[in-house]
Design an enzyme around this catalytic site. Structure first.
Site, PDB file in Angstrom:
ATOM      1  N   THR A  60      32.231   2.435 -23.898  1.00 21.64           N
ATOM      2  CA  THR A  60      33.053   3.828 -23.529  1.00 21.64           C
ATOM      3  C   THR A  60      33.482   3.607 -22.203  1.00 21.64           C
ATOM      4  O   THR A  60      33.191   2.544 -21.420  1.00 21.64           O
ATOM      5  CB  THR A  60      32.416   5.149 -23.897  1.00 21.64           C
ATOM      6  OG1 THR A  60      33.141   6.115 -23.641  1.00 21.64           O
ATOM      7  CG2 THR A  60      30.896   5.136 -23.048  1.00 21.64           C
ATOM      8  N   LYS A  64      36.217  -0.172 -21.284  1.00 21.14           N
ATOM      9  CA  LYS A  64      36.851  -0.719 -22.360  1.00 21.14           C
ATOM     10  C   LYS A  64      37.931  -1.696 -21.808  1.00 21.14           C
ATOM     11  O   LYS A  64      38.073  -2.938 -22.785  1.00 21.14           O
ATOM     12  CB  LYS A  64      37.499   0.264 -23.239  1.00 21.14           C
ATOM     13  CG  LYS A  64      36.698   1.093 -23.744  1.00 21.14           C
ATOM     14  CD  LYS A  64      37.387   2.399 -24.566  1.00 21.14           C
ATOM     15  CE  LYS A  64      36.735   3.289 -25.218  1.00 21.14           C
ATOM     16  NZ  LYS A  64      37.334   4.003 -26.376  1.00 21.14           N
TER      17      LYS A  64
END
EC number: 1.1.1.25
Length: 267
Positions: A60, A64
């Site tokens: 997250t 990413k």
């Protein structure tokens, strides 16, 4: 097997709760942990994951995009989206995937196909959803500026919000991918909901609160609305299938998140 989600911050993540509900439903002894990775330690990530004997993990904010440079093999969808949210480790090789777009598409599957879709925002989630939907639909992005969309490796029409009137009137589906409406952000609908046709569907990738300002306004007009809960569950289920080759129990995953959010609302 051992799984995890990494991020900074990470304590807010509901992924461990959701995945453990799946493990319980499937009666497995799998584990899933939230790992806080400080940015100054990110370059040690492979060592950290190896030390903890993790078989696969989710990613997250804010890692990413950075994961593209860490994995050994990048799936074509993740390449086009420009971000990785799932890593599967097999025989020491790190494989990177992105399940965000497919997770969202599954949540609105019955509404799509040959539709005019307007996506609000041009961040990572927008790019993932655009890539997943643009082949079978007419997709247009609205953003404060259009520069980011011009850099994408696939072609999407983009306009500023000031140029949006005609686009909004033709929309069959509107999808908010911005954080506007999330708790702690300024309440706003970003567009004039009154311009939408009566058959339009309005979606938000946010799931807490369960009805953001744009969804509230659309619901008041009698439009169909969808929040981000199913996307969250679907992308998690797809990650589990990548890691194990097994189908996840999405009903159990979704109910666990709903129960948690309801308890949080009562507190």
């Amino acid at each position: 097997m051992k799984f995890a989600v990494i991020g900074h911050p990470i304590k807010h993540s509901l992924s461990p709760l959701m995945h453990h509900a799946n493990f319980n439903a499937l009666q497995t002894d799998d584990e899933y942990a939230a790992l806080h990775i400080d940015p100054k330690h990110f370059h040690h990530l492979r060592d950290i994951i190896h030390e903890k004997a993790i078989d696969g993990f989710n990613i997250t904010i804010p890692y990413k995009v950075d994961m593209l440079q860490v994995v050994d093999v990048v799936d074509i969808k993740a390449q086009m989206i420009g971000a990785i949210n799932t890593v599967h480790i097999e025989d020491g090789i790190w494989y990177g995937y992105n399940t965000d777009g497919a997770g969202f598409k599954a949540s609105i599957e019955k509404y799509t196909g040959g539709k005019n879709i307007v996506i609000l925002g041009a961040g990572g989630a927008s790019r993932a959803i655009c890539y997943t939907l643009f082949k079978d639909n007419k997709v247009t992005v609205l953003n404060r500026n259009t520069n980011r969309v011009a850099d994408w490796p696939f072609q999407i029409d983009a306009y500023t919000y000031e140029e949006s009137d005609g686009v909004i009137q033709q929309a069959d589906i509107v999808i908010n991918t911005t954080p506007v409406g999330m708790e702690g952000f300024m309440p706003d609908t970003l567009i004039d909901i009154s311009q939408l046709k009566s058959s339009a569907v309005v979606c938000d990738i946010i799931y807490t609160p369960d009805k953001t300002p744009i969804l509230q306004s659309a619901a008041q007009r009698g439009l169909s609305v969808i929040n981000g809960l199913d996307m969250f569950v679907n992308q998690g289920a797809l990650s589990y299938e990548i890691w194990t080759g097994k189908k996840a129990n999405k009903a159990a995953m979704k109910q666990a998140v709903i129960n948690y959010l309801q308890r949080s609302t009562l507190c």
